[in-house]
Design a protein around this motif. Structure first.
Motif, PDB file in Angstrom:
ATOM      1  N   ASP A  15       0.829  -1.207   0.000  1.00  0.00           N
ATOM      2  CA  ASP A  15       0.000   0.000   0.000  1.00  0.00           C
ATOM      3  C   ASP A  15       0.868   1.265   0.000  1.00  0.00           C
ATOM      4  OD1 ASP A  15      -2.343  -1.437  -0.019  1.00  0.00           O
ATOM      5  OD2 ASP A  15      -2.565  -1.447   2.174  1.00  0.00           O
ATOM      6  N   SER A  16       1.984   1.226   0.732  1.00  0.00           N
ATOM      7  CA  SER A  16       2.912   2.365   0.738  1.00  0.00           C
ATOM      8  C   SER A  16       3.485   2.598  -0.656  1.00  0.00           C
ATOM      9  CB  SER A  16       4.063   2.116   1.721  1.00  0.00           C
ATOM     10  OG  SER A  16       3.589   1.900   3.026  1.00  0.00           O
ATOM     11  N   LEU A  17       3.796   1.510  -1.327  1.00  0.00           N
ATOM     12  CA  LEU A  17       4.331   1.598  -2.684  1.00  0.00           C
ATOM     13  C   LEU A  17       3.314   2.210  -3.635  1.00  0.00           C
ATOM     14  CD1 LEU A  17       6.666   0.895  -4.574  1.00  0.00           C
ATOM     15  CD2 LEU A  17       5.766  -1.429  -4.737  1.00  0.00           C
ATOM     16  N   LYS A  18       2.073   1.748  -3.548  1.00  0.00           N
ATOM     17  CA  LYS A  18       1.034   2.283  -4.442  1.00  0.00           C
ATOM     18  C   LYS A  18       0.735   3.741  -4.137  1.00  0.00           C
ATOM     19  CE  LYS A  18      -1.980  -1.248  -4.020  1.00  0.00           C
ATOM     20  NZ  LYS A  18      -3.190  -2.066  -4.294  1.00  0.00           N
ATOM     21  N   LEU A  19       0.744   4.118  -2.857  1.00  0.00           N
ATOM     22  CA  LEU A  19       0.491   5.508  -2.484  1.00  0.00           C
ATOM     23  C   LEU A  19       1.593   6.423  -3.024  1.00  0.00           C
ATOM     24  CD1 LEU A  19      -1.199   7.596  -1.002  1.00  0.00           C
ATOM     25  CD2 LEU A  19      -0.014   6.984   1.112  1.00  0.00           C
ATOM     26  N   THR A  20       2.843   5.962  -2.963  1.00  0.00           N
ATOM     27  CA  THR A  20       3.958   6.745  -3.501  1.00  0.00           C
ATOM     28  C   THR A  20       3.804   6.944  -5.004  1.00  0.00           C
ATOM     29  OG1 THR A  20       5.425   5.842  -1.797  1.00  0.00           O
ATOM     30  CG2 THR A  20       6.470   6.859  -3.698  1.00  0.00           C
ATOM     31  N   VAL A  21       3.465   5.881  -5.709  1.00  0.00           N
ATOM     32  CA  VAL A  21       3.289   5.960  -7.165  1.00  0.00           C
ATOM     33  C   VAL A  21       2.117   6.876  -7.512  1.00  0.00           C
ATOM     34  CG1 VAL A  21       2.649   4.636  -9.214  1.00  0.00           C
ATOM     35  CG2 VAL A  21       4.378   3.738  -7.637  1.00  0.00           C
ATOM     36  N   LYS A  22       1.014   6.765  -6.773  1.00  0.00           N
ATOM     37  CA  LYS A  22      -0.143   7.639  -7.028  1.00  0.00           C
ATOM     38  C   LYS A  22       0.229   9.102  -6.865  1.00  0.00           C
ATOM     39  CE  LYS A  22      -3.903   4.489  -5.673  1.00  0.00           C
ATOM     40  NZ  LYS A  22      -4.909   4.188  -4.616  1.00  0.00           N
ATOM     41  N   ALA A  23       0.995   9.412  -5.811  1.00  0.00           N
ATOM     42  CA  ALA A  23       1.407  10.796  -5.582  1.00  0.00           C
ATOM     43  C   ALA A  23       2.296  11.289  -6.722  1.00  0.00           C
ATOM     44  CB  ALA A  23       2.133  10.912  -4.244  1.00  0.00           C
ATOM     45  N   LEU A  24       3.220  10.442  -7.180  1.00  0.00           N
ATOM     46  CA  LEU A  24       4.107  10.859  -8.271  1.00  0.00           C
ATOM     47  C   LEU A  24       3.358  11.021  -9.587  1.00  0.00           C
ATOM     48  CD1 LEU A  24       7.433   8.864  -7.758  1.00  0.00           C
ATOM     49  CD2 LEU A  24       7.119  11.335  -7.690  1.00  0.00           C
ATOM     50  N   LEU A  25       2.324  10.209  -9.798  1.00  0.00           N
ATOM     51  CA  LEU A  25       1.547  10.326 -11.039  1.00  0.00           C
ATOM     52  C   LEU A  25       0.798  11.657 -11.125  1.00  0.00           C
ATOM     53  CD1 LEU A  25       0.144   6.690 -11.487  1.00  0.00           C
ATOM     54  CD2 LEU A  25       1.874   7.853 -12.883  1.00  0.00           C
ATOM     55  N   GLU A  26       0.728  12.381  -9.985  1.00  0.00           N
ATOM     56  CA  GLU A  26       0.140  13.727 -10.017  1.00  0.00           C
ATOM     57  C   GLU A  26       1.011  14.679 -10.842  1.00  0.00           C
ATOM     58  OE1 GLU A  26      -2.650  15.034  -7.926  1.00  0.00           O
ATOM     59  OE2 GLU A  26      -3.175  12.909  -7.913  1.00  0.00           O
ATOM     60  N   VAL A  27       2.323  14.377 -10.927  1.00  0.00           N
ATOM     61  CA  VAL A  27       3.240  15.281 -11.637  1.00  0.00           C
ATOM     62  C   VAL A  27       3.957  14.614 -12.803  1.00  0.00           C
ATOM     63  CG1 VAL A  27       3.638  16.757  -9.640  1.00  0.00           C
ATOM     64  CG2 VAL A  27       5.114  14.797  -9.996  1.00  0.00           C
ATOM     65  N   VAL A  28       3.985  13.285 -12.830  1.00  0.00           N
ATOM     66  CA  VAL A  28       4.695  12.561 -13.894  1.00  0.00           C
ATOM     67  C   VAL A  28       3.682  12.054 -14.913  1.00  0.00           C
ATOM     68  CG1 VAL A  28       6.130  10.559 -14.413  1.00  0.00           C
ATOM     69  CG2 VAL A  28       6.567  11.893 -12.361  1.00  0.00           C
ATOM     70  N   ASP A  29       3.905  12.385 -16.185  1.00  0.00           N
ATOM     71  CA  ASP A  29       2.945  12.010 -17.226  1.00  0.00           C
ATOM     72  C   ASP A  29       3.303  10.692 -17.912  1.00  0.00           C
ATOM     73  OD1 ASP A  29       1.432  14.311 -16.839  1.00  0.00           O
ATOM     74  OD2 ASP A  29       2.730  15.480 -18.157  1.00  0.00           O
ATOM     75  N   SER A  30       4.598  10.433 -18.044  1.00  0.00           N
ATOM     76  CA  SER A  30       4.998   9.305 -18.879  1.00  0.00           C
ATOM     77  C   SER A  30       5.268   8.026 -18.094  1.00  0.00           C
ATOM     78  CB  SER A  30       6.238   9.688 -19.697  1.00  0.00           C
ATOM     79  OG  SER A  30       7.242  10.195 -18.852  1.00  0.00           O
ATOM     80  N   GLY A  31       4.590   7.867 -16.975  1.00  0.00           N
ATOM     81  CA  GLY A  31       4.659   6.609 -16.233  1.00  0.00           C
ATOM     82  C   GLY A  31       6.039   6.276 -15.713  1.00  0.00           C
TER      83      GLY A  31
END
Length: 267
Positions: free
Chosen positions: A203-219
């Motif tokens: 869950d920590s991993l997914k939360l980190t990725v979700k937060a980064l996807l707020e600013v990162v467009d290309s995955g």
């Protein structure tokens, strides 16, 4: 009667006042500011984003990576570094300034081990880096470090810990945090809304990725994720593992949007 100043004249007056106080780090402006420190924070805001999330038994750090030149070796660009066997640092800001701080912190870790025959605590290292940065805010002939950093690791009790250190020399403990980039405030608000006590590593991993996807467009291309576990080496997620997490997160976000749309149609 004293003539009223137009808006242009007022702005020119404010600019003249600011330029009078922003040339020396040791001079306060009348409203109690050190403008050079504000400019150091601006250097951090122009950098790439860093996210850290503390789980029940792990810490996940994610950084936004800038696109690099085709012929450049990506191994020479590191935003996440080890200070000691149990201390990891991620930074946002000027890379050259960060390199100096990292070397100072590594030397202090080794000096502490030599003197005390024990590893320094995470808070000790956070306090050392903060003290070093603060020293550069009140001496003539120097400038503040244009770097904010996040320290992550485990305390003496085995619990995961996260510290943030600012250019001003302040440091704070966090449960989850984001620094760097123009959108760090929305990312912080997202973490405040989504973080809960006792997150699993997944869950920590997914939360980190979700937060980064707020600013990162290309995955996955423009992000790097590391996982810290007690007593184990730092693990950097390879492209396949990171792609799997990003795909899962994007599927969850799409399902949530679809569910919201269906509810609105029913209403």
């Amino acid at each position: 009667k004293t003539p009223r100043l137009g808006s242009g004249a007022r702005h020119r007056g404010q600019g003249a006042t600011m330029s009078r106080y922003d040339r020396a780090i040791t001079v306060f402006s009348p409203d109690g500011k050190l403008f050079q420190i504000d400019y150091a924070f601006e250097a951090v805001r122009k950098a790439t984003a860093v996210v850290a999330v503390k789980g029940a038994d792990a810490v996940v750090i994610g950084v936004e990576k800038k696109a690099i030149a085709k012929l450049q070796d990506p191994r020479t660009i590191r935003k996440i570094v080890k200070l000691d066997a149990h201390v990891t640092l991620a930074f946002a800001g000027l890379t050259a300034d960060a390199r100096v701080l990292v070397e100072k912190a590594r030397t202090e870790c080794q000096s502490y081990r030599l003197t005390c025959e024990d590893a320094p605590s995470l808070e000790y290292i956070a306090r050392f880096i903060a003290r070093t940065q603060q020293r550069y805010t009140q001496r003539g002939g120097v400038r503040p470090f244009g770097v904010s950093s996040i320290l992550a690791g485990f305390g003496k009790d085995g619990q995961p810990q996260i510290y943030q250190i600012d250019p001003s020399g302040n440091y704070f403990a966090w449960k989850a945090n984001a620094i760097g980039g123009r959108n760090f405030k929305p990312m912080k608000e997202f973490l405040e809304k989504e973080w809960v006590e006792g997150l699993t590593e997944g869950d920590s991993l997914k939360l980190t990725v979700k937060a980064l996807l707020e600013v990162v467009d290309s995955g996955t291309k423009n992000m790097e994720i590391v996982v810290l576990r007690k007593g184990q080496p730092m693990q950097t997620l390879d492209d396949d593992a990171l792609s799997a997490v990003v795909t899962e997160v994007e599927a969850e976000l799409e399902a949530a949007k679809a569910g919201t749309g269906t509810e609105e149609m029913k209403e």
